[in-house]
Write an enzyme that holds these catalytic residues in place. Structure first.
Site, PDB file in Angstrom:
ATOM      1  N   SER A  21       0.830  -1.216   0.000  1.00  0.00           N
ATOM      2  CA  SER A  21       0.000   0.000   0.000  1.00  0.00           C
ATOM      3  C   SER A  21       0.861   1.262   0.000  1.00  0.00           C
ATOM      4  CB  SER A  21      -0.893  -0.016   1.242  1.00  0.00           C
ATOM      5  OG  SER A  21      -1.608   1.193   1.332  1.00  0.00           O
ATOM      6  N   LYS A  45      -3.421   2.405  -2.165  1.00  0.00           N
ATOM      7  CA  LYS A  45      -3.094   3.449  -1.199  1.00  0.00           C
ATOM      8  C   LYS A  45      -4.167   3.428  -0.117  1.00  0.00           C
ATOM      9  CE  LYS A  45      -1.377   7.207   0.487  1.00  0.00           C
ATOM     10  NZ  LYS A  45      -0.119   7.057   1.225  1.00  0.00           N
ATOM     11  N   CYS A 130       0.103   3.298  10.588  1.00  0.00           N
ATOM     12  CA  CYS A 130       0.763   4.404   9.881  1.00  0.00           C
ATOM     13  C   CYS A 130       1.425   5.334  10.895  1.00  0.00           C
ATOM     14  CB  CYS A 130      -0.234   5.184   9.035  1.00  0.00           C
ATOM     15  SG  CYS A 130       0.581   6.547   8.166  1.00  0.00           S
ATOM     16  N   THR A 190       6.103   0.800   7.845  1.00  0.00           N
ATOM     17  CA  THR A 190       7.438   1.388   8.056  1.00  0.00           C
ATOM     18  C   THR A 190       7.727   1.453   9.556  1.00  0.00           C
ATOM     19  OG1 THR A 190       6.374   3.545   8.066  1.00  0.00           O
ATOM     20  CG2 THR A 190       7.316   2.818   5.975  1.00  0.00           C
ATOM     21  N   GLY A 241       8.603  -5.356   3.691  1.00  0.00           N
ATOM     22  CA  GLY A 241       9.622  -4.501   4.294  1.00  0.00           C
ATOM     23  C   GLY A 241      10.983  -4.766   3.693  1.00  0.00           C
TER      24      GLY A 241
END
Ligand code: FMN
Length: 310
Positions: A21, A45, A130, A190, A241
């Site tokens: 995404s 997204k 996020c 992340t 990742g």
């Protein structure tokens, strides 16, 4: 020929490579780069109920062996997504995983219901992790994760819970997501990072912190996927990742990922998802391994020696 297809979450995927995404937006530009039907799936997204402008510029910064972003979930909102974007995605010939986020669990549940009655979606991904928006990240805490996921599973689409490698107890959080009704896990988002502009002495990003992705993230993501696979043997995992090479993709699968997410790698090098797919097939054929599926989690089962023996 080697068989790359695999079934997970009640969905038949053409191969293990999944567009993660965000880094490639809604993926529409990539349709001119390669045949989307060769890829496992496209994750959109992250969308929210209402449009979001996102964070002020700059939104990207370099990091050694990676990228820091502070995009802040820029998106046109649920209605525009359904009316203008989803019909175009349905023509691409790949599986569609719709990522969504919300301000609170009630809103998350409402969006899930809306998406659940929308045609042409294969699975949902609840973005609990996020690092670039206001508010806490539910994926940092098991209780919150349970409540958010529970609010989103009163609909028929399979739901992936997108976890954070920043979590101190990712296995506990994953177990909470599964108790809440998640069908699988995306591991993960992340990790939090920042940079200081040493010419001004100030943080580069307006919100100070951003999210680190790309090769620098690979060993961290692998560790989380490995730990989750060890604890939760049968659970579908999208390992995401730092995958930018065949070797990294193989590591991710061997650590326990059924499907492998590619984000920053595809943003920097749009051809990468197709190259990885082709290189994987060549590698499997060279090793005389008939099916991709047999290498998944092999690091937990005695490695490739055991795969070859089957
Ligand atoms: C520019 C950019 C935008 C991103 N946007 C989102 C997003 O909207 N939703 C989400 O769940 N993850 C988002 N991510 C995180 C990626 O999906 C992925 O989890 C992370 O980057 C790690 O994978 P990678 O190293 O392959 O990029 C974004 C990452 C980048 C670099």
């Amino acid at each position: 020929m080697a068989r790359l297809e695999l079934g997970r979450l009640g969905v038949a995927f053409a191969g293990p490579v999944v567009l993660a995404s965000g880094p490639v937006g809604f993926g529409l530009e990539l349709a001119s780069v390669g045949d989307m039907g060769r890829l496992g799936a496209l994750t959109t997204k992250t969308i929210t109920r209402l449009p979001r402008a996102g964070n002020p510029a700059p939104r990207l910064a370099d990091a050694p062996a990676g990228t820091l972003n502070s995009v802040g979930l820029t998106n046109p909102g649920l209605e525009a997504f359904r009316e203008r974007i989803l019909p175009k995605l349905q023509d691409l010939g790949t599986r569609i995983i719709v990522s969504f986020a919300a301000a609170d669990e009630e809103e998350a549940g409402w969006i899930a219901q809306e998406l659940g009655r929308t045609e042409g979606i294969d699975a949902l991904e609840l973005n609990l992790s996020c690092p670039n928006v206001e508010g806490t990240r539910p994926a940092l805490e098991a209780g919150m994760t349970f409540r958010w996921v529970r609010a989103c599973t009163d609909q028929t689409l399979p739901l992936l819970a997108k976890l954070s490698p920043d979590s101190q107890d990712i296995v506990g959080v994953a177990e909470a997501a599964l108790r809440g009704g998640a069908a699988g896990l995306t591991v993960g988002n992340t990790i939090q990072g920042t940079r200081i502009d040493w010419n001004t002495g100030l943080p580069v990003f307006a919100r100070v912190f951003g999210g680190l992705s790309g090769p620098a993230l690979l060993p961290v993501a692998l560790a989380k996927v490995f730990a989750l696979r060890a604890a939760l043997p049968g659970v579908p995992i999208v390992g995401t990742g730092g995958v930018t090479s065949l070797g990294a993709m193989l590591e991710m699968a061997m650590a326990g990922a059924d499907l492998v997410g590619v984000g920053t790698g595809a943003m920097v090098d749009p051809d990468l998802p197709w190259r990885l797919t082709a290189e994987l097939e060549t590698w499997l054929v060279g090793r005389e391994i008939a099916r991709y599926e047999t290498i998944i989690s092999c690091a937990h089962r005695g490695g490739l020696a055991v795969v070859h023996g089957t």
